[in-house]
Design a protein around this motif. Sequence first.
Motif, PDB file in Angstrom:
ATOM      1  N   ARG A 236       0.816  -1.212   0.000  1.00 43.87           N
ATOM      2  CA  ARG A 236       0.000   0.000   0.000  1.00 43.87           C
ATOM      3  C   ARG A 236       0.853   1.266   0.000  1.00 43.87           C
ATOM      4  O   ARG A 236       0.584   2.215  -0.742  1.00 43.87           O
ATOM      5  CB  ARG A 236      -0.917  -0.027   1.225  1.00 43.87           C
ATOM      6  N   GLN A 237       1.886   1.291   0.828  1.00 44.44           N
ATOM      7  CA  GLN A 237       2.726   2.479   0.936  1.00 44.44           C
ATOM      8  C   GLN A 237       3.487   2.739  -0.360  1.00 44.44           C
ATOM      9  O   GLN A 237       3.553   3.884  -0.845  1.00 44.44           O
ATOM     10  CB  GLN A 237       3.714   2.321   2.103  1.00 44.44           C
ATOM     11  N   SER A 240       1.210   4.094  -3.004  1.00 47.29           N
ATOM     12  CA  SER A 240       0.903   5.500  -2.724  1.00 47.29           C
ATOM     13  C   SER A 240       2.049   6.402  -3.163  1.00 47.29           C
ATOM     14  O   SER A 240       1.833   7.476  -3.733  1.00 47.29           O
ATOM     15  CB  SER A 240       0.627   5.679  -1.228  1.00 47.29           C
ATOM     16  N   GLN A 248     -10.918   0.315  -3.035  1.00 47.18           N
ATOM     17  CA  GLN A 248     -11.629   0.929  -1.918  1.00 47.18           C
ATOM     18  C   GLN A 248     -11.831  -0.045  -0.772  1.00 47.18           C
ATOM     19  O   GLN A 248     -11.767   0.346   0.396  1.00 47.18           O
ATOM     20  CB  GLN A 248     -12.985   1.472  -2.403  1.00 47.18           C
ATOM     21  N   GLU A 251      -8.704  -0.099   1.224  1.00 47.59           N
ATOM     22  CA  GLU A 251      -8.601   1.132   2.025  1.00 47.59           C
ATOM     23  C   GLU A 251      -9.504   1.060   3.254  1.00 47.59           C
ATOM     24  O   GLU A 251      -9.117   1.455   4.352  1.00 47.59           O
ATOM     25  CB  GLU A 251      -8.974   2.352   1.180  1.00 47.59           C
ATOM     26  N   LEU A 252     -10.724   0.553   3.056  1.00 45.52           N
ATOM     27  CA  LEU A 252     -11.654   0.421   4.180  1.00 45.52           C
ATOM     28  C   LEU A 252     -11.102  -0.542   5.224  1.00 45.52           C
ATOM     29  O   LEU A 252     -11.127  -0.252   6.426  1.00 45.52           O
ATOM     30  CB  LEU A 252     -13.009  -0.076   3.673  1.00 45.52           C
ATOM     31  N   HIS A 254      -8.038  -1.287   5.775  1.00 44.24           N
ATOM     32  CA  HIS A 254      -6.895  -0.649   6.448  1.00 44.24           C
ATOM     33  C   HIS A 254      -7.380   0.325   7.514  1.00 44.24           C
ATOM     34  O   HIS A 254      -6.848   0.356   8.646  1.00 44.24           O
ATOM     35  CB  HIS A 254      -6.029   0.085   5.421  1.00 44.24           C
ATOM     36  N   ALA A 255      -8.385   1.126   7.173  1.00 43.22           N
ATOM     37  CA  ALA A 255      -8.910   2.104   8.139  1.00 43.22           C
ATOM     38  C   ALA A 255      -9.510   1.401   9.362  1.00 43.22           C
ATOM     39  O   ALA A 255      -9.333   1.855  10.501  1.00 43.22           O
ATOM     40  CB  ALA A 255      -9.963   2.982   7.461  1.00 43.22           C
ATOM     41  N   LEU A 256     -10.189   0.282   9.125  1.00 44.59           N
ATOM     42  CA  LEU A 256     -10.778  -0.459  10.241  1.00 44.59           C
ATOM     43  C   LEU A 256      -9.703  -1.111  11.110  1.00 44.59           C
ATOM     44  O   LEU A 256      -9.841  -1.171  12.337  1.00 44.59           O
ATOM     45  CB  LEU A 256     -11.750  -1.515   9.709  1.00 44.59           C
ATOM     46  N   ARG A 257      -8.617  -1.573  10.487  1.00 38.49           N
ATOM     47  CA  ARG A 257      -7.499  -2.108  11.285  1.00 38.49           C
ATOM     48  C   ARG A 257      -6.871  -1.009  12.127  1.00 38.49           C
ATOM     49  O   ARG A 257      -6.516  -1.219  13.288  1.00 38.49           O
ATOM     50  CB  ARG A 257      -6.436  -2.743  10.364  1.00 38.49           C
ATOM     51  N   GLU A 258      -6.742   0.193  11.534  1.00 40.12           N
ATOM     52  CA  GLU A 258      -6.191   1.332  12.280  1.00 40.12           C
ATOM     53  C   GLU A 258      -7.078   1.679  13.473  1.00 40.12           C
ATOM     54  O   GLU A 258      -6.601   2.174  14.500  1.00 40.12           O
ATOM     55  CB  GLU A 258      -6.071   2.549  11.357  1.00 40.12           C
ATOM     56  N   ALA A 259      -8.387   1.420  13.310  1.00 43.25           N
ATOM     57  CA  ALA A 259      -9.335   1.699  14.400  1.00 43.25           C
ATOM     58  C   ALA A 259      -9.384   0.572  15.429  1.00 43.25           C
ATOM     59  O   ALA A 259     -10.123   0.659  16.416  1.00 43.25           O
ATOM     60  CB  ALA A 259     -10.720   1.931  13.825  1.00 43.25           C
TER      61      ALA A 259
END
Length: 292
Positions: A236-237, A240, A248, A251-252, A254-259
């Motif tokens: 991912r990095q 980018s 998408q 990305e979702l 990843h965001a949920l893992r971050e949360a």
Amino acid sequence: MPIQIEHLTHTYMPGSPFSAVALNDISLTIEDGELIGLLGHTGSGKTTLVQHLNGLIKPTQGRVIVDGLDISQKGTSLLDVRKKVGLVFQYPEYQLFEETVAKDIAFGPKNLGLSQEEIDQRVRTAMEKVGLDYEEVAQRSPFELSGGQMRRVAIAGVLAMQPKVLVLDEPTAGLDPAGRRSILDMIRQLHAAGGLTVIMVSHSMDDISTLATRLIVMSKGQVALTGTPREVFQHRQQLSEIGLGVPQAAELAHALREAGLDLPEDIYTAEEAFEAILQLAGITSKGEAGVC
């Protein structure tokens, strides 16, 4: 019919003040039956690369070998190469010119000197492959059709040449969401039917994520990453940094893992994300509560 690319370099306007290296020492093999997703930002070299595959342009250095034919070797018949590799340009509907759909699709086969019976059969077969009804549209002007239908006509014209490799440069560009889904479904069906290698140029991770068997990611004229979609989207990095994203769903996830949610690292499709979230909630995909 594999395609071998060996140390391919291409320089536009070499020796001039405007000299620009578009491809720099690329080596790849494309195997029979693959569905390749060729990804990269604008200017990455992906279109220059695919134009080498049917001899539209030739290497400055290196070799491109198509089914044993070296396109840069003196005496190689480019017609023979182009019978094997069909290239569909971006916005191919702009190249339609005949008065009827059938005549447009027949243009290539006619120039091969085939019998009228063989030409007619190829037109009918190609139209069937792209989901166009012969009786309904064959005698209509291609310019009376929708944008998606016109694109299918253009692709049918290439398929009527019966290539072993089909190269599609941004096949969904400019289409509305329904048209994009329709063209992607058609590409999936063409590949699933067997006997055809497909190379699809795209900048859309979501378009390519559920289609490709292998991805090739280009940046600054070189191959930055290659592998299955699952392997590539874990970088991912790096994606980018070269101006690309991930699907998408990735990305979702990843965001949920971050949360703080415990989701797998390699999720990249909406179906996988949906199933993983349901499992975390203790619910099966059929809506039944799981046993805790």
